[in-house]
Structure formats: C-alpha cells, structure tokens
Write a protein that holds these residues in place. Structure first.
Motif, PDB file in Angstrom:
ATOM      1  N   LEU A  86      -3.645   6.306   1.748  1.00 39.54           N
ATOM      2  CA  LEU A  86      -2.390   6.459   0.997  1.00 39.54           C
ATOM      3  C   LEU A  86      -2.465   7.774   0.235  1.00 39.54           C
ATOM      4  O   LEU A  86      -3.530   8.152  -0.252  1.00 39.54           O
ATOM      5  CB  LEU A  86      -2.181   5.290   0.035  1.00 39.54           C
ATOM      6  CG  LEU A  86      -0.930   5.332  -0.850  1.00 39.54           C
ATOM      7  CD1 LEU A  86      -0.289   3.937  -0.965  1.00 39.54           C
ATOM      8  CD2 LEU A  86      -1.235   5.863  -2.253  1.00 39.54           C
ATOM      9  N   GLN A  88      -0.746   9.776  -3.024  1.00 39.94           N
ATOM     10  CA  GLN A  88       0.116   9.710  -4.212  1.00 39.94           C
ATOM     11  C   GLN A  88       0.400  11.143  -4.640  1.00 39.94           C
ATOM     12  O   GLN A  88      -0.470  11.845  -5.135  1.00 39.94           O
ATOM     13  CB  GLN A  88      -0.569   8.935  -5.345  1.00 39.94           C
ATOM     14  CG  GLN A  88       0.302   8.736  -6.568  1.00 39.94           C
ATOM     15  CD  GLN A  88       1.311   7.608  -6.407  1.00 39.94           C
ATOM     16  OE1 GLN A  88       0.971   6.528  -5.918  1.00 39.94           O
ATOM     17  NE2 GLN A  88       2.559   7.838  -6.809  1.00 39.94           N
ATOM     18  N   ILE A 114       0.703   5.831   4.165  1.00 36.76           N
ATOM     19  CA  ILE A 114       1.868   5.862   3.282  1.00 36.76           C
ATOM     20  C   ILE A 114       1.817   7.121   2.409  1.00 36.76           C
ATOM     21  O   ILE A 114       0.762   7.498   1.900  1.00 36.76           O
ATOM     22  CB  ILE A 114       1.903   4.608   2.393  1.00 36.76           C
ATOM     23  CG1 ILE A 114       2.090   3.357   3.246  1.00 36.76           C
ATOM     24  CG2 ILE A 114       3.021   4.709   1.350  1.00 36.76           C
ATOM     25  CD1 ILE A 114       1.982   2.066   2.456  1.00 36.76           C
ATOM     26  N   THR A 116       3.497   8.404  -1.030  1.00 38.41           N
ATOM     27  CA  THR A 116       4.306   8.008  -2.180  1.00 38.41           C
ATOM     28  C   THR A 116       4.477   9.195  -3.120  1.00 38.41           C
ATOM     29  O   THR A 116       3.591  10.030  -3.242  1.00 38.41           O
ATOM     30  CB  THR A 116       3.667   6.844  -2.945  1.00 38.41           C
ATOM     31  OG1 THR A 116       2.430   7.274  -3.518  1.00 38.41           O
ATOM     32  CG2 THR A 116       3.401   5.671  -2.033  1.00 38.41           C
ATOM     33  N   THR A 165       7.124  -0.337   4.813  1.00 39.02           N
ATOM     34  CA  THR A 165       6.530   0.564   3.829  1.00 39.02           C
ATOM     35  C   THR A 165       6.751   0.034   2.415  1.00 39.02           C
ATOM     36  O   THR A 165       5.825   0.036   1.591  1.00 39.02           O
ATOM     37  CB  THR A 165       7.132   1.972   3.949  1.00 39.02           C
ATOM     38  OG1 THR A 165       6.783   2.523   5.220  1.00 39.02           O
ATOM     39  CG2 THR A 165       6.628   2.898   2.840  1.00 39.02           C
ATOM     40  N   VAL A 169       3.550  -0.921   0.024  1.00 38.08           N
ATOM     41  CA  VAL A 169       3.291  -0.208  -1.226  1.00 38.08           C
ATOM     42  C   VAL A 169       3.463  -1.150  -2.424  1.00 38.08           C
ATOM     43  O   VAL A 169       2.746  -1.033  -3.430  1.00 38.08           O
ATOM     44  CB  VAL A 169       4.185   1.047  -1.343  1.00 38.08           C
ATOM     45  CG1 VAL A 169       5.584   0.721  -1.825  1.00 38.08           C
ATOM     46  CG2 VAL A 169       3.550   2.084  -2.252  1.00 38.08           C
ATOM     47  N   TYR A 173       0.419  -1.664  -5.094  1.00 35.98           N
ATOM     48  CA  TYR A 173       0.535  -1.460  -6.538  1.00 35.98           C
ATOM     49  C   TYR A 173       0.265  -2.756  -7.308  1.00 35.98           C
ATOM     50  O   TYR A 173      -0.343  -2.735  -8.383  1.00 35.98           O
ATOM     51  CB  TYR A 173       1.919  -0.926  -6.899  1.00 35.98           C
ATOM     52  CG  TYR A 173       2.141   0.535  -6.552  1.00 35.98           C
ATOM     53  CD1 TYR A 173       1.195   1.507  -6.872  1.00 35.98           C
ATOM     54  CD2 TYR A 173       3.313   0.951  -5.926  1.00 35.98           C
ATOM     55  CE1 TYR A 173       1.412   2.843  -6.573  1.00 35.98           C
ATOM     56  CE2 TYR A 173       3.539   2.288  -5.626  1.00 35.98           C
ATOM     57  CZ  TYR A 173       2.576   3.232  -5.947  1.00 35.98           C
ATOM     58  OH  TYR A 173       2.795   4.555  -5.655  1.00 35.98           O
TER      59      TYR A 173
END
Length: 324
Positions: A86, A88, A114, A116, A165, A169, A173
C-alpha cells in the motif's frame, strides 16, 4: 483488481507532519515502512518525529513486532514503493503534481497495490485521471491531525475507484485502530474539515465583532459543546437533547429557534484588519506558552480521552435492572 493479499509493507510519500505521523502509526502496528521525501534533512526529521511519538503510541498499545527499526528511507519515490502493499501519499496539494505522480505510480506498481492520498483539498476523480492503467485502486484516506493519535480517517473514492478498493482500505485502516468514515460523494474539504470550517467561521465572526475574546470563545467551545463532542457526535447528542422523545421531540422543540439562528450567523471577511484582531486575541490567550507546550497539553488530554473511550466501548454491557 482482486486481492486478499495482507498489507505488511507500506510506502510513505512525503514525510511532513502528516506523512511522518502515518509512518509512526504504521510502525506501531508492526508494519514495515519505507518513506521518501526530497526535502533537505527529511530522514533525520522523520526519525525524530517517530521517536517523539513512540511513548504515546506505546501507551495506547503497540502491536506484536512493532519497532522503529522497521523504518527505512530513500530519496527515490519509485525505489520506496517497490515491494509495497500500500502507498500512502502525502505530497503537495497541487493537481499537476499529483496527476503526474499517480501516473508514475500506476505504471510502476502491480495492480493489487492500493494507492491512498491524504489530500484534503483535491478530489480523487481529479487525481486518478493521471492513471492510465488502474485508477480503480486509487482512493483518498484523509486523516485528522495528528494521525498517529486521532482515530478519524475519511475514505473517499473517485469516479473510477472500485468498491473492492474501498473495502480493502477500510479494513486496513480499521486494523490500524482508525475510525473510518465513508463518503458517498466527493466534496471540497470532505466532511470533518467542512464541519470545522463552518464552526470556525462563526468563531472568527464573534471575535472580530467584539462579542467575545479568543480565550472566551475557546472556553465556550472546549468546556461547552466541544466537551460533549469528544464523547458523542452532534446528531446523537440531539437525540439525547430530546429527552424521552428523542430526536423526534428535539426537532419539534428546536427547529424554529435553530433555523432562526442560522439566518443571523456571521459571514466574516478575513481582511488584514480582521486577521490582526484575531491574531492579537489569540496571542493574548496563549501568553508565554510555546507551540510545543500547547501541543503537549493537547496530546496528553487526547490520550486520556482516547483511553477512556476505549475502556467504555470495550466494557461488557451492564444490566439496568436493580440487584435484589
């Protein structure tokens, strides 16, 4: 994209206050973190931030395997995201920058990774338009500052973001101890910042008009509705405010006066003169306290409230029946 691959390695792009805070949170949850930033001295600044945040994270509870030693740094963004599960992203709020970056990430990353964004001012539909291959894996995950303490994260998909997605996510989280909120429409500022802005507008108006000082406005908020908002949200408190009749009775009783107040709420213009009045009043409230002292005071009370809420929410349900 279809994947149940666990997220064990996270890449952080941009290590300012938000990115550094995300890094600390992910490390506290036992993840590997690779961070990147082109700013001078970004690496030592990041490590200092994580070290300073660690006692608070330890107090809230570290996950098995949590370690600051799992943090690595590189100035090369594409090297940082290699092998990540992932990403960020916490880069500048410039759509040209983000579209270019997301195009590069889209080309470099496998489709199940992913991406983000912590963006508070741009929509994901704009950002993901830079992705030619897999825009469906791009989503906004906006934290509330400071992210390593504040549980809120707002999840907003763009026009091409997939439901898978969103779910992945959200699960991620949640596993990090966050409280995700799903937005079903894209709006500038998302939700929490819009709520905050609406309240700030009236605070600025009241101080600028000489109704109250900055200190008294802050006292009214933090020892009045703000104290309750740290426990329950506005709508649930409305339900309680209606007594036995709940939210239905609340609207019967207060719709008239409440909507009448809406009509006279302030529309302040933040001219240089108004800003100076606000600034002077805030400095009068602050006195000799430094930014670091104020932040430490804030964080200590936040920790106490988070711990209290966790104890209450995790406590076994108790019966209201009297004991014979």
């Amino acid at each position: 994209m279809s994947s149940t691959k666990p997220i064990r390695r996270v890449a952080i792009i941009g290590t300012g206050v938000i990115g550094a805070s995300w890094a600390a949170l992910f490390l506290a949850n036992g993840l590997e973190v690779v961070a990147t930033d082109i700013a001078p001295n970004a690496e030592p600044a990041l490590k200092r931030f994580v070290e300073a945040a660690w006692p608070a994270l330890k107090r809230l509870g570290l996950a098995p395997g949590a370690s600051q030693s799992k943090l690595t740094f590189t100035a090369d963004p594409l090297a940082a995201v290699k092998g990540a599960d992932l990403v960020q992203e916490n880069g500048p709020e410039r759509i040209d920058f983000k579209k270019k970056l997301y195009g590069q990430l889209d080309e470099a990353l496998p489709p199940d990774v992913i991406i983000t964004s912590s963006s508070s001012g741009l929509t994901m539909s704009e950002i993901q338009s830079g992705c030619g291959a897999h825009p469906e894996r791009c989503v906004i995950g906006l934290p509330f500052n400071p992210p390593y303490l504040m549980p809120l994260v707002e999840i907003v998909g763009g026009a091409k973001t997939s439901e898978e997605t969103i779910q992945r996510v959200t699960d991620f989280y949640t596993a990090m101890g966050k409280k995700p909120v799903r937005l079903h429409k894209e709006l500038p500022g998302h939700v929490a910042n819009r709520l905050q802005s609406a309240l700030s507008r009236e605070v600025y108006y009241l101080v600028a008009e000489g109704v109250v000082s900055a200190a008294d406005a802050d006292t009214a908020l933090s020892w009045g509705p703000g104290l309750r908002w740290g426990v329950m949200g506005s709508l649930l408190l409305n339900h309680l405010g209606g007594g036995e009749g709940g939210i239905e009775h609340f609207f019967q009783q207060f719709t008239g006066p409440m909507t009448a107040w809406w009509k006279v709420l302030g529309q302040p213009e933040l001219t240089p003169e108004v800003q100076k009045k606000l600034i002077d009043s805030v400095h009068s409230e602050v006195g000799s306290r430094s930014i670091d002292e104020l932040a430490a005071e804030r964080d200590e009370m936040l920790l106490g409230l988070i711990e209290l809420r966790a104890r209450v929410e995790n406590a076994p349900a108790t019966s209201n029946k009297a004991v014979a």
